[in-house]
Design a protein around this motif. Structure first.
Motif, PDB file in Angstrom:
ATOM      1  N   GLN A  48     -47.942 -80.500 -70.805  1.00  0.00           N
ATOM      2  CA  GLN A  48     -48.430 -79.757 -71.966  1.00  0.00           C
ATOM      3  C   GLN A  48     -49.918 -79.461 -71.927  1.00  0.00           C
ATOM      4  N   ASP A  49     -50.725 -80.405 -71.387  1.00  0.00           N
ATOM      5  CA  ASP A  49     -52.169 -80.128 -71.404  1.00  0.00           C
ATOM      6  C   ASP A  49     -52.857 -80.423 -70.069  1.00  0.00           C
ATOM      7  N   GLY A  50     -52.065 -80.742 -69.027  1.00  0.00           N
ATOM      8  CA  GLY A  50     -52.649 -80.911 -67.695  1.00  0.00           C
ATOM      9  C   GLY A  50     -53.459 -82.187 -67.500  1.00  0.00           C
ATOM     10  N   SER A  51     -53.493 -83.061 -68.515  1.00  0.00           N
ATOM     11  CA  SER A  51     -54.300 -84.277 -68.349  1.00  0.00           C
ATOM     12  C   SER A  51     -53.509 -85.336 -67.570  1.00  0.00           C
ATOM     13  N   ARG A  52     -54.200 -86.390 -67.176  1.00  0.00           N
ATOM     14  CA  ARG A  52     -53.609 -87.441 -66.333  1.00  0.00           C
ATOM     15  C   ARG A  52     -52.658 -88.323 -67.146  1.00  0.00           C
ATOM     16  N   LEU A  53     -51.594 -88.797 -66.480  1.00  0.00           N
ATOM     17  CA  LEU A  53     -50.665 -89.712 -67.154  1.00  0.00           C
ATOM     18  C   LEU A  53     -50.973 -91.156 -66.742  1.00  0.00           C
ATOM     19  N   ILE A  54     -50.932 -92.052 -67.724  1.00  0.00           N
ATOM     20  CA  ILE A  54     -51.215 -93.472 -67.441  1.00  0.00           C
ATOM     21  C   ILE A  54     -50.171 -94.350 -68.146  1.00  0.00           C
ATOM     22  N   GLN A  55     -50.155 -95.633 -67.809  1.00  0.00           N
ATOM     23  CA  GLN A  55     -49.340 -96.590 -68.552  1.00  0.00           C
ATOM     24  C   GLN A  55     -50.208 -97.171 -69.673  1.00  0.00           C
ATOM     25  N   ARG A  56     -49.659 -97.219 -70.886  1.00  0.00           N
ATOM     26  CA  ARG A  56     -50.418 -97.808 -71.995  1.00  0.00           C
ATOM     27  C   ARG A  56     -50.658 -99.292 -71.727  1.00  0.00           C
ATOM     28  N   ASP A  57     -51.814 -99.799 -72.165  1.00  0.00           N
ATOM     29  CA  ASP A  57     -52.120-101.224 -71.977  1.00  0.00           C
ATOM     30  C   ASP A  57     -51.021-102.106 -72.563  1.00  0.00           C
ATOM     31  N   ASP A  58     -50.520-101.706 -73.734  1.00  0.00           N
ATOM     32  CA  ASP A  58     -49.532-102.572 -74.394  1.00  0.00           C
ATOM     33  C   ASP A  58     -48.108-102.302 -73.907  1.00  0.00           C
ATOM     34  N   ASP A  59     -47.956-101.487 -72.883  1.00  0.00           N
ATOM     35  CA  ASP A  59     -46.643-101.310 -72.247  1.00  0.00           C
ATOM     36  C   ASP A  59     -46.489-102.252 -71.055  1.00  0.00           C
ATOM     37  N   ARG A  60     -47.502-103.099 -70.802  1.00  0.00           N
ATOM     38  CA  ARG A  60     -47.363-104.081 -69.721  1.00  0.00           C
ATOM     39  C   ARG A  60     -46.263-105.072 -70.109  1.00  0.00           C
TER      40      ARG A  60
END
Ligand code: AMP
Length: 225
Positions: free
Chosen positions: A156-168
């Protein structure tokens, strides 16, 4: 004036609330209010609220009610909620549900429905391990179930995808515990008020979306009779 469509999404972390909320926002032109997103924006901007909230979020616990209620009361007073809203991640316990009910009553508004997206714990753990969000707006993806067109880039906006800190993994188990202890009681709260609608969150996102749209169509029809 047509009545507002005011929806609450209830369900464990990773049930697909954010994914469905994005779609419903586009379908019905509703204001999308995700308290998790608002808090993450505050953490990023290092506001007073963000600083106070961060430790609770990192541990997978709830941010204190007084902070959340001040934030949501202000957000719900904004103009874009005029035709209705979708709440994702709020209310998260009975005290918040009661405060919301009270605020809306005072304003002559009310909840149209609370949609429970039901997903068993074992599936949640699997889903969250593969969840990725974009750093710009928090758009949701899953590495297997809902991958972006290009690896690690938001469609949708071309930005980078990351894992959320609280999804660890170590935090996810605590978030599930908090969900069962504090948030699950909302199911009977809204059921007693005749507002609860159950959705099978084990289905594919598109099917869940179709089911929710059908539920909303019925609600709107009931309302116009
Ligand atoms: P979410 O993106 O909805 O999973 O929220 C991420 C984290 O933000 C949660 O684990 C909580 O720490 C915090 N949070 C979000 N919404 C609320 C709320 N309504 N009440 C308390 N804490 C919240």
């Amino acid at each position: 004036m047509a009545r507002q469509l005011n929806l609450i999404l209830v369900g464990p972390p990773g049930a697909g609330k954010g994914t469905q909320a994005e779609r419903l926002q586009a379908d019905f032109g509703l204001a999308y209010i995700s308290t998790g997103e608002m808090l993450r924006a505050n953490v990023k901007a290092q506001t007073e609220l963000g600083i106070a909230a961060k430790a609770h979020m990192d541990a997978g616990g709830l941010v204190p009610d007084e902070l959340i209620l001040a934030m949501t009361a202000a957000r719900l007073a904004e103009d874009d909620t005029r035709d209705g809203f979708i709440l994702d991640g709020f209310p998260r316990n009975l005290a918040q549900a009661q405060a919301l009910e009270h605020q809306l009553q005072e304003e002559g508004r009310r909840i149209t429905a609370a949609l429970l997206i039901d997903v068993p714990d074992a599936e949640i753990v699997k889903r969250i391990a593969g969840r990725r969000v974009c750093i710009k707006k928090g758009h949701n993806y899953h590495v297997h179930y809902d991958p972006p067109k290009q690896v690690d880039v938001c469609d949708q906006d071309g930005s980078r995808l990351i894992q959320r800190d609280d999804d660890r993994p170590e935090v996810v188990l605590n978030r599930l515990l908090v969900y069962h202890e504090q948030t699950a009681p909302l199911v009977s709260f809204y059921d007693e008020r005749g507002l609860l609608r159950r959705v099978d969150g084990m289905r594919a996102p598109g099917e869940v979306h179709d089911h929710i749209r059908a539920l909303i169509a019925t609600l709107l029809l009931e309302d116009s009779l």
